[in-house]
Design a protein around this motif. Structure first.
Motif, PDB file in Angstrom:
ATOM      1  N   UNK A 162     -19.142  93.135  14.310  1.00 22.98           N
ATOM      2  CA  UNK A 162     -19.441  93.501  15.702  1.00 22.98           C
ATOM      3  C   UNK A 162     -18.200  93.976  16.431  1.00 22.98           C
ATOM      4  N   UNK A 163     -18.384  94.964  17.293  1.00 22.56           N
ATOM      5  CA  UNK A 163     -17.330  95.477  18.178  1.00 22.56           C
ATOM      6  C   UNK A 163     -16.076  95.878  17.415  1.00 22.56           C
ATOM      7  N   UNK A 172     -17.451 100.549  18.020  1.00 22.18           N
ATOM      8  CA  UNK A 172     -18.697 100.653  17.270  1.00 22.18           C
ATOM      9  C   UNK A 172     -19.301  99.266  17.120  1.00 22.18           C
ATOM     10  N   UNK A 173     -20.562  99.146  17.437  1.00 25.19           N
ATOM     11  CA  UNK A 173     -21.294  97.908  17.233  1.00 25.19           C
ATOM     12  C   UNK A 173     -22.701  98.284  16.808  1.00 25.19           C
ATOM     13  N   UNK A 174     -23.120  97.928  15.668  1.00 23.74           N
ATOM     14  CA  UNK A 174     -22.490  97.172  14.601  1.00 23.74           C
ATOM     15  C   UNK A 174     -22.004  98.098  13.494  1.00 23.74           C
ATOM     16  N   UNK A 206     -22.737 102.633  10.139  1.00 25.02           N
ATOM     17  CA  UNK A 206     -22.729 102.153  11.515  1.00 25.02           C
ATOM     18  C   UNK A 206     -23.924 102.719  12.258  1.00 25.02           C
ATOM     19  N   UNK A 207     -24.308 102.018  13.299  1.00 25.94           N
ATOM     20  CA  UNK A 207     -25.389 102.451  14.177  1.00 25.94           C
ATOM     21  C   UNK A 207     -24.794 102.517  15.573  1.00 25.94           C
ATOM     22  N   UNK A 208     -24.956 103.657  16.225  1.00 22.64           N
ATOM     23  CA  UNK A 208     -24.369 103.841  17.534  1.00 22.64           C
ATOM     24  C   UNK A 208     -25.314 104.650  18.418  1.00 22.64           C
ATOM     25  N   UNK A 209     -25.442 104.252  19.625  1.00 29.64           N
ATOM     26  CA  UNK A 209     -26.255 104.992  20.592  1.00 29.64           C
ATOM     27  C   UNK A 209     -25.474 106.216  21.082  1.00 29.64           C
ATOM     28  N   UNK A 210     -26.146 107.359  21.150  1.00 29.86           N
ATOM     29  CA  UNK A 210     -25.498 108.585  21.653  1.00 29.86           C
ATOM     30  C   UNK A 210     -26.216 109.115  22.853  1.00 29.86           C
TER      31      UNK A 210
END
Length: 61
Positions: A23-24, A38-40, A57-61
């Motif tokens: 995380x983070x 980046x989380x997670x 990784x999964x990241x909101x854009x």
């Protein structure tokens, strides 16, 4: 809605790989002054993130 979709993607990946994500994590970006948070982030065998292990990784854009 985007937050819920991101949470669903994180939960699905965690369930499929059965590896707890890091995380983070701060990742240095070429040409950027600030590192990217980046989380997670999942790594091969759940090892500590570094440039030598595979990650997802999964990241909101």
């Amino acid at each position: 809605m985007a937050g819920q979709l991101l949470d669903d993607a994180i939960e699905t990946a965690h369930r499929v790989w059965q590896i707890e994500p890091h995380r983070y994590v701060l990742i240095s970006a070429n040409g950027e002054q600030q590192p990217l948070a980046v989380d997670p982030l999942w790594t091969c065998y759940g090892l500590r993130p570094n440039s030598n292990n595979l990650s997802f990784m999964v990241q909101s854009v």
